[in-house]
Design an enzyme around this catalytic site. Structure first.
Site, PDB file in Angstrom:
ATOM      1  N   LYS A 118      91.352 -20.226  55.255  1.00  0.00           N
ATOM      2  CA  LYS A 118      91.967 -21.749  55.652  1.00  0.00           C
ATOM      3  C   LYS A 118      90.835 -22.216  56.579  1.00  0.00           C
ATOM      4  CE  LYS A 118      95.644 -20.016  57.717  1.00  0.00           C
ATOM      5  NZ  LYS A 118      95.722 -18.684  57.398  1.00  0.00           N
TER       6      LYS A 118
ATOM      7  N   ARG B 299     103.772 -22.258  61.069  1.00  0.00           N
ATOM      8  CA  ARG B 299     103.831 -20.838  60.871  1.00  0.00           C
ATOM      9  C   ARG B 299     105.431 -20.514  60.636  1.00  0.00           C
ATOM     10  NH1 ARG B 299      98.659 -19.063  62.296  1.00  0.00           N
ATOM     11  NH2 ARG B 299      98.296 -16.949  61.730  1.00  0.00           N
TER      12      ARG B 299
ATOM     13  N   ARG C 284      85.065  -8.607  57.937  1.00  0.00           N
ATOM     14  CA  ARG C 284      84.729  -9.762  58.561  1.00  0.00           C
ATOM     15  C   ARG C 284      83.923  -9.483  60.097  1.00  0.00           C
ATOM     16  NH1 ARG C 284      88.993 -14.640  58.797  1.00  0.00           N
ATOM     17  NH2 ARG C 284      90.188 -13.318  59.950  1.00  0.00           N
TER      18      ARG C 284
ATOM     19  N   ARG D 205      87.056  -9.369  65.465  1.00  0.00           N
ATOM     20  CA  ARG D 205      87.906  -9.945  66.160  1.00  0.00           C
ATOM     21  C   ARG D 205      88.871  -8.723  66.266  1.00  0.00           C
ATOM     22  NH1 ARG D 205      90.691 -15.099  63.149  1.00  0.00           N
ATOM     23  NH2 ARG D 205      92.788 -14.034  63.455  1.00  0.00           N
TER      24      ARG D 205
ATOM     25  N   ARG E 222     100.009  -8.959  60.585  1.00  0.00           N
ATOM     26  CA  ARG E 222      99.899 -10.201  60.441  1.00  0.00           C
ATOM     27  C   ARG E 222     100.348 -10.725  58.801  1.00  0.00           C
ATOM     28  NH1 ARG E 222      93.795 -10.393  61.534  1.00  0.00           N
ATOM     29  NH2 ARG E 222      93.668 -12.416  60.930  1.00  0.00           N
TER      30      ARG E 222
HETATM   31  P1  ADP Z   1      95.084 -15.889  60.572  1.00  0.00           P
HETATM   32  O1  ADP Z   1      95.371 -16.732  60.040  1.00  0.00           O
HETATM   33  O2  ADP Z   1      93.640 -14.982  60.156  1.00  0.00           O
HETATM   34  O3  ADP Z   1      95.986 -14.911  61.044  1.00  0.00           O
HETATM   35  P2  ADP Z   1      94.626 -17.271  63.219  1.00  0.00           P
HETATM   36  O4  ADP Z   1      93.337 -17.550  64.071  1.00  0.00           O
HETATM   37  O5  ADP Z   1      95.214 -18.424  62.489  1.00  0.00           O
HETATM   38  O6  ADP Z   1      94.402 -16.221  62.196  1.00  0.00           O
HETATM   39  O7  ADP Z   1      95.651 -16.634  64.011  1.00  0.00           O
HETATM   40  C1  ADP Z   1      95.539 -15.435  65.161  1.00  0.00           C
HETATM   41  C2  ADP Z   1      96.660 -15.078  65.795  1.00  0.00           C
HETATM   42  O8  ADP Z   1      97.098 -16.251  66.575  1.00  0.00           O
HETATM   43  C3  ADP Z   1      98.037 -14.926  64.822  1.00  0.00           C
HETATM   44  O9  ADP Z   1      98.024 -13.630  64.495  1.00  0.00           O
HETATM   45  C4  ADP Z   1      99.118 -15.371  65.875  1.00  0.00           C
HETATM   46  O10 ADP Z   1      99.302 -14.402  67.157  1.00  0.00           O
HETATM   47  C5  ADP Z   1      98.423 -16.513  66.953  1.00  0.00           C
HETATM   48  N1  ADP Z   1      98.878 -17.954  66.228  1.00  0.00           N
HETATM   49  C6  ADP Z   1      98.179 -18.608  65.645  1.00  0.00           C
HETATM   50  N2  ADP Z   1      98.813 -19.654  65.285  1.00  0.00           N
HETATM   51  C7  ADP Z   1      99.846 -19.540  65.791  1.00  0.00           C
HETATM   52  C8  ADP Z   1     100.946 -20.248  65.469  1.00  0.00           C
HETATM   53  N3  ADP Z   1     101.301 -21.760  64.959  1.00  0.00           N
HETATM   54  N4  ADP Z   1     102.283 -19.850  65.961  1.00  0.00           N
HETATM   55  C9  ADP Z   1     102.271 -18.597  66.706  1.00  0.00           C
HETATM   56  N5  ADP Z   1     101.382 -17.948  66.796  1.00  0.00           N
HETATM   57  C10 ADP Z   1     100.148 -18.410  66.127  1.00  0.00           C
END
Ligand code: ADP
Length: 198
Positions: A18, A93, A132, A158, A169
């Site tokens: 993404k 999400r 990664r 990370r 996740r």
């Molecule tokens: P990925 O899509 O690779 O899991 P992100 O960087 O999008 O990584 O998200 C990392 C973490 O941030 C998620 O596991 C969650 O804990 C939090 N997070 C990100 N976006 C949201 C959201 N829209 N609502 C709730 N938690 C979020």
């Protein structure tokens, strides 16, 4: 009346690409890519009291509560570069977040124009995540097998990019995020793309 802005939502499991596709689309449309994950990590890095609260959710692979995410998203949405549209990476999400985004856009005479779903099989996602690494100085993301970092780069991982947290996740994506798609399918907004051949 709508103001003709280009607002796109990127859907896809963690590590589907993404971020990469978001920045490509951002160049195409001249609108910023807004990643809620990045907004949340920046808050943690800044060491604010909000940032401290976020750690327990993010390091466990669970979702951060809506009130905390919404305030960061709203602030970002009102920055000048996002006035004509944005590419939302990692938001919404959940079903509730889809409603929140619709409301935030509606209040600005805007609406979601398309939802792009990037599809990648689980085994591939786990390989992508565990290999990664990010260059701490440039922020560029590499992979120990697929996209080798330059020699001497200061690499960081990370904390949630481990197999154990990744499983959670993925679970959150399957149980909370994909059930949101029918909401957009009803509006005929969904386009699916193969995230392996991209
Ligand atoms: P990925 O899509 O690779 O899991 P992100 O960087 O999008 O990584 O998200 C990392 C973490 O941030 C998620 O596991 C969650 O804990 C939090 N997070 C990100 N976006 C949201 C959201 N829209 N609502 C709730 N938690 C979020």
């Amino acid at each position: 009346m709508e103001n003709g802005s280009m607002d796109l939502v990127l859907f896809g499991p963690p590590a589907a690409g993404k971020g990469t596709q978001g920045s490509r689309l951002s160049e195409t449309f001249g609108t910023p890519s807004i990643s809620t994950g990045q907004l949340l990590r920046a808050e943690m890095k800044a060491g604010t009291s909000l940032g401290k609260k976020l750690e327990e959710y993010m390091y466990s692979g669970g979702l951060v509560p809506n009130d905390l995410v919404t305030s960061l998203l709203t602030k970002r949405l009102d920055e000048p570069d996002a006035l004509n549209g944005a590419i939302f990476d990692g938001y919404p999400r959940t079903y509730e977040q889809a409603y929140i985004l619709d409301a935030l856009l509606y209040l600005r005479d805007r609406s979601t124009k398309k939802v792009i779903v990037i599809e990648v099989p689980d085994e591939e996602l786990i390989k992508r995540v565990t290999g990664r690494r990010m260059d701490a100085n440039t922020g560029v993301v590499y992979h120990l097998e697929y996209n080798l970092p330059p020699p001497g780069a200061e690499l960081i991982q990370r904390p949630d990019d481990t197999e154990e947290i990744m499983v959670r996740r993925l679970e959150a994506y399957k149980t909370k995020t994909t059930p949101t798609l029918p909401y957009y399918e009803e509006k005929n907004l969904v386009a699916r793309i193969d995230g392996v051949e991209l």
